[in-house]
Design an enzyme around this catalytic site. Structure first.
Site, PDB file in Angstrom:
ATOM      1  N   ASN A   9       0.868  -1.176   0.000  1.00  0.00           N
ATOM      2  CA  ASN A   9       0.000   0.000   0.000  1.00  0.00           C
ATOM      3  C   ASN A   9       0.904   1.225   0.000  1.00  0.00           C
ATOM      4  O   ASN A   9       1.526   1.534   1.008  1.00  0.00           O
ATOM      5  CB  ASN A   9      -0.883  -0.048   1.262  1.00  0.00           C
ATOM      6  CG  ASN A   9      -1.728   1.192   1.422  1.00  0.00           C
ATOM      7  OD1 ASN A   9      -1.808   2.029   0.530  1.00  0.00           O
ATOM      8  ND2 ASN A   9      -2.352   1.318   2.584  1.00  0.00           N
ATOM      9  N   TRP A  10       0.946   1.899  -1.134  1.00  0.00           N
ATOM     10  CA  TRP A  10       1.863   3.038  -1.254  1.00  0.00           C
ATOM     11  C   TRP A  10       1.320   4.309  -0.615  1.00  0.00           C
ATOM     12  O   TRP A  10       2.022   5.299  -0.521  1.00  0.00           O
ATOM     13  CB  TRP A  10       2.184   3.301  -2.738  1.00  0.00           C
ATOM     14  CG  TRP A  10       2.998   2.241  -3.404  1.00  0.00           C
ATOM     15  CD1 TRP A  10       3.332   1.006  -2.904  1.00  0.00           C
ATOM     16  CD2 TRP A  10       3.595   2.304  -4.709  1.00  0.00           C
ATOM     17  NE1 TRP A  10       4.095   0.307  -3.808  1.00  0.00           N
ATOM     18  CE2 TRP A  10       4.267   1.085  -4.932  1.00  0.00           C
ATOM     19  CE3 TRP A  10       3.618   3.267  -5.710  1.00  0.00           C
ATOM     20  CZ2 TRP A  10       4.963   0.806  -6.114  1.00  0.00           C
ATOM     21  CZ3 TRP A  10       4.305   2.996  -6.890  1.00  0.00           C
ATOM     22  CH2 TRP A  10       4.976   1.783  -7.083  1.00  0.00           C
ATOM     23  N   LYS A  11       0.063   4.301  -0.225  1.00  0.00           N
ATOM     24  CA  LYS A  11      -0.569   5.476   0.400  1.00  0.00           C
ATOM     25  C   LYS A  11      -0.349   6.713  -0.484  1.00  0.00           C
ATOM     26  O   LYS A  11      -0.303   6.586  -1.702  1.00  0.00           O
ATOM     27  CB  LYS A  11      -0.043   5.652   1.826  1.00  0.00           C
ATOM     28  CG  LYS A  11      -0.143   4.327   2.619  1.00  0.00           C
ATOM     29  CD  LYS A  11       0.145   4.451   4.072  1.00  0.00           C
ATOM     30  CE  LYS A  11       0.010   3.086   4.736  1.00  0.00           C
ATOM     31  NZ  LYS A  11       0.204   3.138   6.186  1.00  0.00           N
ATOM     32  N   HIS A  94      -9.196   0.823   5.088  1.00  0.00           N
ATOM     33  CA  HIS A  94      -7.904   1.048   5.742  1.00  0.00           C
ATOM     34  C   HIS A  94      -8.092   1.971   6.949  1.00  0.00           C
ATOM     35  O   HIS A  94      -8.903   2.892   6.914  1.00  0.00           O
ATOM     36  CB  HIS A  94      -6.898   1.655   4.755  1.00  0.00           C
ATOM     37  CG  HIS A  94      -5.514   1.662   5.306  1.00  0.00           C
ATOM     38  ND1 HIS A  94      -5.079   2.626   6.176  1.00  0.00           N
ATOM     39  CD2 HIS A  94      -4.493   0.782   5.156  1.00  0.00           C
ATOM     40  CE1 HIS A  94      -3.824   2.352   6.529  1.00  0.00           C
ATOM     41  NE2 HIS A  94      -3.450   1.233   5.924  1.00  0.00           N
ATOM     42  N   GLU A  96      -6.493   4.387   8.028  1.00  0.00           N
ATOM     43  CA  GLU A  96      -6.330   5.827   7.769  1.00  0.00           C
ATOM     44  C   GLU A  96      -7.594   6.402   7.137  1.00  0.00           C
ATOM     45  O   GLU A  96      -7.950   7.549   7.387  1.00  0.00           O
ATOM     46  CB  GLU A  96      -5.093   6.053   6.871  1.00  0.00           C
ATOM     47  CG  GLU A  96      -3.815   5.837   7.664  1.00  0.00           C
ATOM     48  CD  GLU A  96      -2.648   5.290   6.866  1.00  0.00           C
ATOM     49  OE1 GLU A  96      -2.640   5.387   5.634  1.00  0.00           O
ATOM     50  OE2 GLU A  96      -1.721   4.728   7.502  1.00  0.00           O
ATOM     51  N   GLU A 166      -5.103  -5.367  10.548  1.00  0.00           N
ATOM     52  CA  GLU A 166      -4.058  -4.376  10.791  1.00  0.00           C
ATOM     53  C   GLU A 166      -4.323  -3.666  12.116  1.00  0.00           C
ATOM     54  O   GLU A 166      -5.095  -2.694  12.158  1.00  0.00           O
ATOM     55  CB  GLU A 166      -4.040  -3.345   9.662  1.00  0.00           C
ATOM     56  CG  GLU A 166      -3.766  -3.942   8.304  1.00  0.00           C
ATOM     57  CD  GLU A 166      -3.245  -2.877   7.336  1.00  0.00           C
ATOM     58  OE1 GLU A 166      -2.121  -3.048   6.855  1.00  0.00           O
ATOM     59  OE2 GLU A 166      -3.941  -1.889   7.104  1.00  0.00           O
ATOM     60  N   GLY A 172       2.755   1.905  10.770  1.00  0.00           N
ATOM     61  CA  GLY A 172       3.679   3.024  10.622  1.00  0.00           C
ATOM     62  C   GLY A 172       4.399   3.399  11.909  1.00  0.00           C
ATOM     63  O   GLY A 172       5.049   4.443  11.983  1.00  0.00           O
ATOM     64  N   SER A 212       3.773  -2.508  10.180  1.00  0.00           N
ATOM     65  CA  SER A 212       5.222  -2.543  10.377  1.00  0.00           C
ATOM     66  C   SER A 212       5.860  -3.885  10.009  1.00  0.00           C
ATOM     67  O   SER A 212       6.807  -4.333  10.673  1.00  0.00           O
ATOM     68  CB  SER A 212       5.590  -2.144  11.817  1.00  0.00           C
ATOM     69  OG  SER A 212       5.159  -0.824  12.079  1.00  0.00           O
ATOM     70  N   GLY A 233       3.071  -1.272   4.209  1.00  0.00           N
ATOM     71  CA  GLY A 233       3.087   0.163   3.935  1.00  0.00           C
ATOM     72  C   GLY A 233       4.498   0.641   3.641  1.00  0.00           C
ATOM     73  O   GLY A 233       5.000   0.504   2.522  1.00  0.00           O
ATOM     74  N   GLY A 234       5.159   1.172   4.644  1.00  0.00           N
ATOM     75  CA  GLY A 234       6.480   1.790   4.467  1.00  0.00           C
ATOM     76  C   GLY A 234       7.475   0.937   3.699  1.00  0.00           C
ATOM     77  O   GLY A 234       8.154   1.426   2.775  1.00  0.00           O
TER      78      GLY A 234
HETATM   79  P1  PGA Z   1       3.145  -0.020   7.616  1.00  0.00           P
HETATM   80  O1  PGA Z   1       1.674   0.196   7.010  1.00  0.00           O
HETATM   81  O2  PGA Z   1       3.691  -1.282   7.005  1.00  0.00           O
HETATM   82  O3  PGA Z   1       3.915   1.207   7.207  1.00  0.00           O
HETATM   83  O4  PGA Z   1       2.988  -0.139   9.096  1.00  0.00           O
HETATM   84  C1  PGA Z   1       0.804  -0.880   6.832  1.00  0.00           C
HETATM   85  C2  PGA Z   1      -0.493  -0.387   6.253  1.00  0.00           C
HETATM   86  O5  PGA Z   1      -0.910   0.731   6.574  1.00  0.00           O
HETATM   87  O6  PGA Z   1      -1.147  -1.102   5.457  1.00  0.00           O
END
Ligand code: PGA
Length: 249
Positions: A9-11, A94, A96, A166, A172, A212, A233-234
């Site tokens: 997920n590149w956000k 998600h 967010e 998640e 993050g 993470s 994510g990251g």
């Molecule tokens: P993260 O994000 O790997 O940076 O913790 C995961 C996600 O939001 O899907």
């Protein structure tokens, strides 16, 4: 048999040029794997990403969509629009989106229904906040998120659903659920689905862990029997890290 999946997920990261560059690097470094590999760039770069990955095994997926097919919803994107540029899968729910854009279980239930009508596959995200875990409410929260958005579905819809557990406190933050905590929750999710539907549906749905995940912890997390992969994510923004995580599966 459920599929193994690693999804990035590149956000809101990577402009057009950077998207091209990361996809080129990723395509070159992609390990040989039987797992499904997905990446979710931003909306504006989806079309270009679909073209850039057409000869690779990477599937380009969307990060979100509106539940309406079209209409006066300034700034929004419909499932029909995603389909029209070759997108087959959409992430919904998600944390967010829930936290910053007010997406409730009720809104998500409508989005899920709309995505299914469009014949899109859904990576459905959910997970508890730190406070829920501290107070021992995490199982109840997860159960209600699932039940509010997904338990009115027809049993046949489940073949289009991938779940992504998640825990919000692990996204993050560098803090990961332990492999044991992930396994415990994933097993609970299967039990919950067995009770609401049946054991076949519960055993066939892929459940990803997200929060993470890094090259250093992926092997241990993916090694758990009810963890079928990860939503990353990251670490998905760095080709070497994402490739290493794919190798871990
Ligand atoms: P993260 O994000 O790997 O940076 O913790 C995961 C996600 O939001 O899907």
């Amino acid at each position: 048999m459920r599929s193994k999946i690693v999804a990035g997920n590149w956000k809101m990261n990577k402009n057009g040029t950077e998207t091209e560059a990361l996809l080129a690097e990723l395509t070159a470094k992609l390990p040989n794997t039987s797992a499904e590999v997905m990446v979710a760039p931003t909306f504006v770069n989806l079309s270009q990403a679909v073209t850039a990955t057409q000869d690779s095994k990477i599937e380009v997926i969307a990060q979100n969509m509106h539940d309406a097919l079209s209409g006066a919803f300034t700034g929004e994107i419909s499932g029909d629009m995603l389909k029209s540029i070759g997108i087959q899968t959409v992430i919904l729910g998600h944390s967010e989106r829930r936290a910053y854009f007010g997406e409730t279980d009720a809104i998500l239930a409508k989005k899920v229904a709309s995505a299914l009508e469009q014949n899109l596959r859904i990576v459905f995200c959910f997970g508890e906040e730190l406070e829920d875990r501290k107070t021992g409410n995490h199982f109840a929260v997860v159960k209600s998120q699932l039940s509010n958005a997904l338990f009115s579905l027809a049993p046949s819809a489940w073949k289009h659903i991938v779940l992504a557990y998640e825990p919000v406190w692990a996204i993050g933050t560098g803090e990961t659920a332990s492999p044991e905590q992930a396994q415990e929750m994933h097993a609970f999710i299967r039990t919950t689905i067995t009770e609401a539907f049946d054991a076949t549906i519960a055993q066939n749905v892929s459940i990803l862990y997200g929060g993470s995940v890094k090259p250093g912890n992926a092997v241990e997390i993916f090694g758990k029997p009810d963890v079928d992969g990860g939503l990353i994510g990251g670490a998905a923004l760095v080709a070497d890290d994402f490739s290493a995580i794919i190798s871990a599966i």
